[in-house]
Design a protein around this motif. Structure first.
Motif, PDB file in Angstrom:
ATOM      1  N   LYS A  12       0.814  -1.215   0.000  1.00  0.00           N
ATOM      2  CA  LYS A  12       0.000   0.000   0.000  1.00  0.00           C
ATOM      3  C   LYS A  12       0.847   1.264   0.000  1.00  0.00           C
ATOM      4  O   LYS A  12       1.989   1.261   0.435  1.00  0.00           O
ATOM      5  CB  LYS A  12      -0.880   0.028   1.261  1.00  0.00           C
ATOM      6  N   TYR A  16      -3.754   2.836   0.181  1.00  0.00           N
ATOM      7  CA  TYR A  16      -4.346   2.401  -1.084  1.00  0.00           C
ATOM      8  C   TYR A  16      -3.344   1.538  -1.859  1.00  0.00           C
ATOM      9  O   TYR A  16      -2.148   1.556  -1.581  1.00  0.00           O
ATOM     10  CB  TYR A  16      -4.762   3.610  -1.932  1.00  0.00           C
ATOM     11  N   ASN A  23      -4.995   0.548  -8.361  1.00  0.00           N
ATOM     12  CA  ASN A  23      -5.670   1.646  -7.667  1.00  0.00           C
ATOM     13  C   ASN A  23      -6.795   2.229  -8.517  1.00  0.00           C
ATOM     14  O   ASN A  23      -7.892   2.476  -8.019  1.00  0.00           O
ATOM     15  CB  ASN A  23      -4.646   2.718  -7.283  1.00  0.00           C
TER      16      ASN A  23
END
Length: 95
Positions: A12, A16, A23
């Motif tokens: 991440k 995200y 993504n």
């Protein structure tokens, strides 16, 4: 395959997905669906991703909730295949 699954699911940046293509699709409500071994055997495919490709699947009735979950709680919706590979990676990894 296990490492690729972990990279797409577990690595991440600010919570995200680290991979920009992942993504993008996850923000739009897709499911991290399937990893495909040696799907791109072109020189570029081998160099960029060791020949692996990923499928993102959009279930139209779930895209809004998947997108909201990803953007709100950073939860990635993934298939059993991907989650199994992630689990195998975690069992054998020292990360």
């Amino acid at each position: 395959m296990k490492l690729c699954a972990w990279y797409l699911y577990g690595e991440k940046h600010r919570g995200y997905a680290l991979n920009p293509v992942a993504n993008f699709h996850l923000q739009n409500g897709s499911v991290l669906w399937r990893l495909n071994w040696m799907a791109d055997t072109s020189p570029r495919g081998i160099g960029a991703s060791c020949g692996m490709m990923v499928n993102y699947r959009y279930f139209l009735e779930d895209t809004a909730s998947n997108s909201a979950a990803y953007l709100g709680t950073k939860h990635i919706t993934a298939s059993e295949q991907v989650l199994s590979l992630v689990s195998q990676f975690q069992q054998n990894s020292k990360l």
